[in-house]
Write a protein that holds these residues in place. Structure first.
Motif, PDB file in Angstrom:
ATOM      1  N   UNK A  28       0.799  -1.226   0.000  1.00 42.36           N
ATOM      2  CA  UNK A  28       0.000   0.000   0.000  1.00 42.36           C
ATOM      3  C   UNK A  28       0.825   1.265   0.000  1.00 42.36           C
ATOM      4  N   UNK A  29       0.146   2.394   0.130  1.00 43.90           N
ATOM      5  CA  UNK A  29       0.785   3.704   0.049  1.00 43.90           C
ATOM      6  C   UNK A  29       0.673   4.239  -1.364  1.00 43.90           C
ATOM      7  N   UNK A  30       0.471   5.542  -1.490  1.00 43.08           N
ATOM      8  CA  UNK A  30       0.212   6.138  -2.809  1.00 43.08           C
ATOM      9  C   UNK A  30       1.268   5.815  -3.856  1.00 43.08           C
ATOM     10  N   UNK A  31       2.536   6.039  -3.528  1.00 42.56           N
ATOM     11  CA  UNK A  31       3.591   5.822  -4.525  1.00 42.56           C
ATOM     12  C   UNK A  31       3.667   4.363  -4.940  1.00 42.56           C
ATOM     13  N   UNK A  32       3.590   3.475  -3.971  1.00 47.83           N
ATOM     14  CA  UNK A  32       3.666   2.040  -4.280  1.00 47.83           C
ATOM     15  C   UNK A  32       2.456   1.588  -5.095  1.00 47.83           C
ATOM     16  N   UNK A  33       1.283   2.082  -4.723  1.00 50.75           N
ATOM     17  CA  UNK A  33       0.079   1.717  -5.465  1.00 50.75           C
ATOM     18  C   UNK A  33       0.108   2.268  -6.888  1.00 50.75           C
ATOM     19  N   UNK A  34       0.613   3.485  -7.045  1.00 49.76           N
ATOM     20  CA  UNK A  34       0.725   4.065  -8.385  1.00 49.76           C
ATOM     21  C   UNK A  34       1.697   3.251  -9.239  1.00 49.76           C
ATOM     22  N   UNK A  35       2.792   2.823  -8.634  1.00 48.86           N
ATOM     23  CA  UNK A  35       3.756   1.986  -9.357  1.00 48.86           C
ATOM     24  C   UNK A  35       3.129   0.642  -9.716  1.00 48.86           C
ATOM     25  N   UNK A  36       2.385   0.061  -8.774  1.00 51.71           N
ATOM     26  CA  UNK A  36       1.712  -1.213  -9.027  1.00 51.71           C
ATOM     27  C   UNK A  36       0.703  -1.088 -10.160  1.00 51.71           C
ATOM     28  N   UNK A  37      -0.045  -0.001 -10.161  1.00 49.42           N
ATOM     29  CA  UNK A  37      -1.034   0.223 -11.211  1.00 49.42           C
ATOM     30  C   UNK A  37      -0.363   0.310 -12.574  1.00 49.42           C
ATOM     31  N   UNK A  38       0.687   1.092 -12.655  1.00 46.20           N
ATOM     32  CA  UNK A  38       1.401   1.238 -13.925  1.00 46.20           C
ATOM     33  C   UNK A  38       1.963  -0.106 -14.391  1.00 46.20           C
ATOM     34  N   UNK A  39       2.588  -0.831 -13.496  1.00 40.98           N
ATOM     35  CA  UNK A  39       3.181  -2.113 -13.842  1.00 40.98           C
ATOM     36  C   UNK A  39       2.120  -3.121 -14.266  1.00 40.98           C
ATOM     37  N   UNK A  40       1.026  -3.196 -13.529  1.00 39.95           N
ATOM     38  CA  UNK A  40      -0.053  -4.126 -13.871  1.00 39.95           C
ATOM     39  C   UNK A  40      -0.626  -3.811 -15.250  1.00 39.95           C
ATOM     40  N   UNK A  41      -0.792  -2.517 -15.541  1.00 42.94           N
ATOM     41  CA  UNK A  41      -1.287  -2.123 -16.871  1.00 42.94           C
ATOM     42  C   UNK A  41      -0.311  -2.560 -17.961  1.00 42.94           C
ATOM     43  N   UNK A  42       0.978  -2.365 -17.731  1.00 43.02           N
ATOM     44  CA  UNK A  42       1.989  -2.761 -18.713  1.00 43.02           C
ATOM     45  C   UNK A  42       1.964  -4.267 -18.956  1.00 43.02           C
ATOM     46  N   UNK A  43       1.707  -5.021 -17.896  1.00 47.96           N
ATOM     47  CA  UNK A  43       1.688  -6.478 -17.998  1.00 47.96           C
ATOM     48  C   UNK A  43       0.373  -7.022 -18.543  1.00 47.96           C
ATOM     49  N   UNK A  44      -0.635  -6.160 -18.619  1.00 49.74           N
ATOM     50  CA  UNK A  44      -1.950  -6.615 -19.066  1.00 49.74           C
ATOM     51  C   UNK A  44      -2.707  -7.368 -17.979  1.00 49.74           C
ATOM     52  N   UNK A  45      -2.303  -7.158 -16.727  1.00 48.89           N
ATOM     53  CA  UNK A  45      -2.945  -7.810 -15.585  1.00 48.89           C
ATOM     54  C   UNK A  45      -4.116  -6.938 -15.139  1.00 48.89           C
ATOM     55  N   UNK A  46      -5.238  -7.069 -15.824  1.00 50.75           N
ATOM     56  CA  UNK A  46      -6.357  -6.151 -15.612  1.00 50.75           C
ATOM     57  C   UNK A  46      -6.971  -6.248 -14.219  1.00 50.75           C
ATOM     58  N   UNK A  47      -7.092  -7.448 -13.678  1.00 49.65           N
ATOM     59  CA  UNK A  47      -7.662  -7.603 -12.336  1.00 49.65           C
ATOM     60  C   UNK A  47      -6.758  -6.955 -11.297  1.00 49.65           C
ATOM     61  N   UNK A  48      -5.468  -7.194 -11.418  1.00 49.82           N
ATOM     62  CA  UNK A  48      -4.509  -6.594 -10.499  1.00 49.82           C
ATOM     63  C   UNK A  48      -4.487  -5.079 -10.654  1.00 49.82           C
ATOM     64  N   UNK A  49      -4.577  -4.608 -11.877  1.00 49.15           N
ATOM     65  CA  UNK A  49      -4.604  -3.164 -12.126  1.00 49.15           C
ATOM     66  C   UNK A  49      -5.827  -2.535 -11.476  1.00 49.15           C
ATOM     67  N   UNK A  50      -6.959  -3.206 -11.570  1.00 48.46           N
ATOM     68  CA  UNK A  50      -8.181  -2.681 -10.961  1.00 48.46           C
ATOM     69  C   UNK A  50      -8.070  -2.653  -9.440  1.00 48.46           C
ATOM     70  N   UNK A  51      -7.450  -3.680  -8.853  1.00 50.41           N
ATOM     71  CA  UNK A  51      -7.224  -3.693  -7.402  1.00 50.41           C
ATOM     72  C   UNK A  51      -6.350  -2.508  -7.002  1.00 50.41           C
ATOM     73  N   UNK A  52      -5.283  -2.292  -7.759  1.00 51.15           N
ATOM     74  CA  UNK A  52      -4.369  -1.189  -7.460  1.00 51.15           C
ATOM     75  C   UNK A  52      -5.081   0.152  -7.604  1.00 51.15           C
ATOM     76  N   UNK A  53      -5.884   0.296  -8.645  1.00 50.21           N
ATOM     77  CA  UNK A  53      -6.614   1.545  -8.881  1.00 50.21           C
ATOM     78  C   UNK A  53      -7.584   1.834  -7.730  1.00 50.21           C
TER      79      UNK A  53
END
Length: 128
Positions: A28-53
């Motif tokens: 968690x935490x804004x910076x970590x979540x933002x990084x997770x969102x970006x990475x998940x989007x790049x990987x095409x991990x839509x469920x993970x990206x939605x969790x991060x968002x």
């Protein structure tokens, strides 16, 4: 250090990018979540990206787009201006074509350069 912090530390250096993104979401935490969102989007991990968002929004952040760098991070206006600049058009010509001021063109180019990790017009073509 808790287990999520340990996981992030270990996975940051590994090739397991999806697991790294999961660990960032768990930590968690804004910076970590933002990084997770970006990475998940790049990987095409839509469920993970939605969790991060969703987790990022809960922190009070208002993510407009997942990517923070690269072409995907550009706003529509930045992309239009950068594309015209990459074609060799000058700031005045771009401003006239888009019905904006030269100052606006300069601002969009500065934002595009920052997001693309470049520092000159000559690099725009390959960065886009």
């Amino acid at each position: 250090m808790n287990r999520h912090e340990e996981a992030v530390e270990v996975l940051a250096r590994s090739q397991a990018r999806r697991e790294y993104a999961r660990a960032l979401v768990a930590l968690g935490g804004r910076e970590r979540l933002a990084e997770a969102l970006e990475l998940a989007e790049q990987l095409g991990a839509t469920t993970l990206a939605e969790q991060a968002r969703k987790a990022l929004i809960k922190t009070g952040a208002k993510p407009r787009r997942a990517a923070r760098t690269g072409r995907a991070a550009l706003t529509a206006a930045q992309l239009r201006v950068a594309t015209l600049a990459a074609e060799g058009r000058g700031n005045r010509e771009i401003a006239e074509a888009l019905f904006v001021t030269e100052k606006t063109v300069e601002g969009h180019l500065a934002g595009a350069y920052r997001k693309l990790g470049i520092n000159s017009r000559a690099q725009l073509g390959s960065a886009l």
